[in-house]
Design a protein around this motif. Structure first.
Motif, short mmCIF file in Angstrom:
data_model
loop_
_atom_site.label_atom_id
_atom_site.label_comp_id
_atom_site.label_asym_id
_atom_site.label_seq_id
_atom_site.Cartn_x
_atom_site.Cartn_y
_atom_site.Cartn_z
N LEU A 141 -8.43 -8.18 5.39
CA LEU A 141 -6.97 -8.12 5.49
C LEU A 141 -6.51 -7.92 6.93
CD1 LEU A 141 -5.90 -6.15 2.29
CD2 LEU A 141 -5.65 -8.59 2.77
N SER A 142 -7.31 -7.23 7.72
CA SER A 142 -6.99 -7.08 9.14
C SER A 142 -7.01 -8.43 9.83
CB SER A 142 -8.00 -6.13 9.81
OG SER A 142 -7.82 -6.13 11.20
N LEU A 143 -7.98 -9.27 9.48
CA LEU A 143 -8.06 -10.62 10.06
C LEU A 143 -6.89 -11.47 9.58
CD1 LEU A 143 -11.88 -11.40 9.77
CD2 LEU A 143 -10.61 -10.65 11.78
N VAL A 144 -6.51 -11.30 8.31
CA VAL A 144 -5.36 -12.02 7.77
C VAL A 144 -4.11 -11.67 8.58
CG1 VAL A 144 -3.76 -12.14 5.81
CG2 VAL A 144 -6.23 -12.34 5.43
N LYS A 145 -3.92 -10.39 8.84
CA LYS A 145 -2.75 -9.94 9.61
C LYS A 145 -2.76 -10.54 11.01
CE LYS A 145 0.78 -7.07 10.33
NZ LYS A 145 2.06 -7.15 9.59
N SER A 146 -3.91 -10.51 11.67
CA SER A 146 -4.00 -11.05 13.03
C SER A 146 -3.76 -12.56 13.06
CB SER A 146 -5.39 -10.75 13.61
OG SER A 146 -5.59 -9.37 13.78
N ALA A 147 -4.35 -13.27 12.09
CA ALA A 147 -4.18 -14.72 12.03
C ALA A 147 -2.71 -15.07 11.75
CB ALA A 147 -5.08 -15.31 10.96
N CYS A 148 -2.08 -14.32 10.86
CA CYS A 148 -0.66 -14.56 10.54
C CYS A 148 0.22 -14.36 11.76
CB CYS A 148 -0.21 -13.63 9.41
SG CYS A 148 -0.72 -14.16 7.76
N GLU A 149 -0.06 -13.34 12.55
CA GLU A 149 0.72 -13.09 13.76
C GLU A 149 0.62 -14.27 14.72
OE1 GLU A 149 -0.81 -9.41 15.22
OE2 GLU A 149 0.38 -8.19 13.83
N ASN A 150 -0.58 -14.84 14.82
CA ASN A 150 -0.76 -16.00 15.70
C ASN A 150 -0.08 -17.25 15.17
OD1 ASN A 150 -2.70 -15.43 18.10
ND2 ASN A 150 -3.66 -14.37 16.38
N LEU A 151 0.14 -17.29 13.85
CA LEU A 151 0.80 -18.45 13.23
C LEU A 151 2.30 -18.20 13.00
CD1 LEU A 151 -1.87 -19.53 10.56
CD2 LEU A 151 -1.60 -20.31 12.93
N SER A 152 2.81 -17.07 13.51
CA SER A 152 4.23 -16.70 13.35
C SER A 152 4.61 -16.56 11.88
CB SER A 152 5.14 -17.73 14.05
OG SER A 152 4.89 -17.76 15.42
N ILE A 153 3.72 -15.95 11.11
CA ILE A 153 3.95 -15.71 9.69
C ILE A 153 3.94 -14.21 9.44
CG2 ILE A 153 3.00 -15.98 7.35
CD1 ILE A 153 1.77 -18.64 8.30
N ASP A 154 4.99 -13.70 8.80
CA ASP A 154 5.02 -12.29 8.42
C ASP A 154 4.31 -12.13 7.08
OD1 ASP A 154 6.51 -11.47 10.65
OD2 ASP A 154 8.40 -12.00 9.68
N VAL A 155 3.42 -11.15 6.98
CA VAL A 155 2.69 -10.91 5.73
C VAL A 155 2.87 -9.47 5.30
CG1 VAL A 155 0.55 -10.41 7.00
CG2 VAL A 155 0.44 -11.09 4.57
N SER A 156 3.03 -9.27 4.00
CA SER A 156 3.16 -7.92 3.44
C SER A 156 2.50 -7.89 2.07
CB SER A 156 4.63 -7.51 3.34
OG SER A 156 5.36 -8.42 2.53
N ILE A 157 2.28 -6.70 1.56
CA ILE A 157 1.62 -6.54 0.26
C ILE A 157 2.39 -5.55 -0.60
CG2 ILE A 157 -0.43 -5.61 -0.89
CD1 ILE A 157 -2.16 -6.85 1.20
N GLU A 158 2.59 -5.94 -1.84
CA GLU A 158 3.15 -5.04 -2.86
C GLU A 158 2.13 -4.91 -3.98
OE1 GLU A 158 6.81 -6.69 -4.20
OE2 GLU A 158 7.82 -6.52 -2.23
N SER A 159 1.97 -3.71 -4.49
CA SER A 159 0.96 -3.54 -5.54
C SER A 159 1.23 -2.27 -6.34
CB SER A 159 -0.44 -3.46 -4.91
OG SER A 159 -1.43 -3.41 -5.91
N LYS A 160 0.80 -2.31 -7.59
CA LYS A 160 0.83 -1.13 -8.45
C LYS A 160 -0.53 -0.98 -9.11
CE LYS A 160 5.79 -0.87 -9.49
NZ LYS A 160 6.81 -0.81 -10.57
N LEU A 161 -1.06 0.20 -9.06
CA LEU A 161 -2.38 0.45 -9.61
C LEU A 161 -2.43 0.08 -11.09
CD1 LEU A 161 -5.09 1.58 -8.59
CD2 LEU A 161 -4.42 3.79 -9.54
N GLY A 162 -3.41 -0.76 -11.43
CA GLY A 162 -3.58 -1.17 -12.81
C GLY A 162 -2.70 -2.32 -13.25
N GLN A 163 -1.82 -2.79 -12.34
CA GLN A 163 -0.89 -3.86 -12.73
C GLN A 163 -1.03 -5.13 -11.87
OE1 GLN A 163 3.20 -2.62 -13.28
NE2 GLN A 163 2.58 -0.54 -13.78
#
Length: 250
Positions: A215-237
């Protein structure tokens, strides 16, 4: 002598000279660069150590499979795929940390990029009894195809690891691409740090499937591609990975 040790105190005449501040500014910048390099090397060594330890698992499994008769071809290919994933992640880590990394931007079909990643992981999905829900978007974007594919692959790999007999969905919400799974989810206290280097969180420690670098690499790659990335999650869902493509869509 001050010229041999800049951390020592210079005499009055030197300190009052015009060149003193310039020399100290350069010295501080060099120290910052040195510390930054040392931090990167420490993180890289920690990651390689963890990587070497974890890649032993599919290698050991493959060895057992190859020594069994008859050989289970599907199981062997699955372990080979896992090894390839580990190697590709390590190579991507070194490329992103390199100052000479080149990004080639060109027009690309979002549907083709998504379909290619789904096809790549199709056999892995079948083994976990996971379904994929994807309806073509007809959208075009300007991006680096290789790195955008890497981003998709990392998210699909994670979704599949932590989902069993569930669904992984792709859909658009306005200008945002959502990749959603029905897996085990992420604890609320882990969410703020999921993009930190080498942070595996509760899931990674319990299931021992994560090096904490993907996920750290995903974040870095997205920054270089001018893409904002975020994550939403709920345990068990389940988990949603959200890519804001407003700067990439044509």
């Amino acid at each position: 002598m001050w010229t041999n040790d800049f951390s020592s105190k210079p005499n009055f005449l030197i300190k009052e000279s015009k060149i003193y501040n310039n020399i100290m500014t350069i010295y501080e910048k060099n120290k910052d660069m040195e510390n930054s390099f040392e931090d990167k090397m420490r993180l890289f060594k920690d990651y390689v150590s963890m990587w070497a330890h974890q890649i032993k698992t599919p290698l050991f499994s493959l060895d057992l499979i190859l020594n069994d008769h008859p050989i289970d071809d599907h199981a062997a290919k699955a372990e080979l795929f896992a090894i390839e994933e580990y190697i590709e992640t390590l190579l991507s880590y070194t490329r992103l940390e390199s100052l000479s990394t080149d990004f080639v931007f060109e027009e690309a079909s979002l549907d083709e990029l998504i379909s290619s990643s789904i096809k790549k992981y199709s056999k892995v999905f079948i083994r976990k009894k996971n379904k994929v829900d994807f309806k073509p978007t007809g959208l075009m974007l300007t991006t680096d195809k290789k790195w955008f594919a890497f981003i998709l692959d990392q998210i699909l790999s994670n979704s599949n690891k932590y989902t069993q007999a569930g669904t992984i969905s792709f859909y658009m919400e306005g200008l945002k691409l959502i990749i959603e799974d029905t897996g085990i989810g992420i604890r609320e206290e882990d969410l703020p740090r999921v993009f930190d280097k080498s942070y595996t969180g509760y899931n990674g420690r319990i299931y021992k499937k994560s090096t904490g670098i993907g996920l750290s690499l995903v974040k870095s790659a997205c920054e270089n591609l001018s893409i904002d990335v975020s994550i939403e999650s709920k345990l068990g869902q389940g988990t949603k990975v959200i890519f804001d493509l407003k700067n990439a869509l044509n």
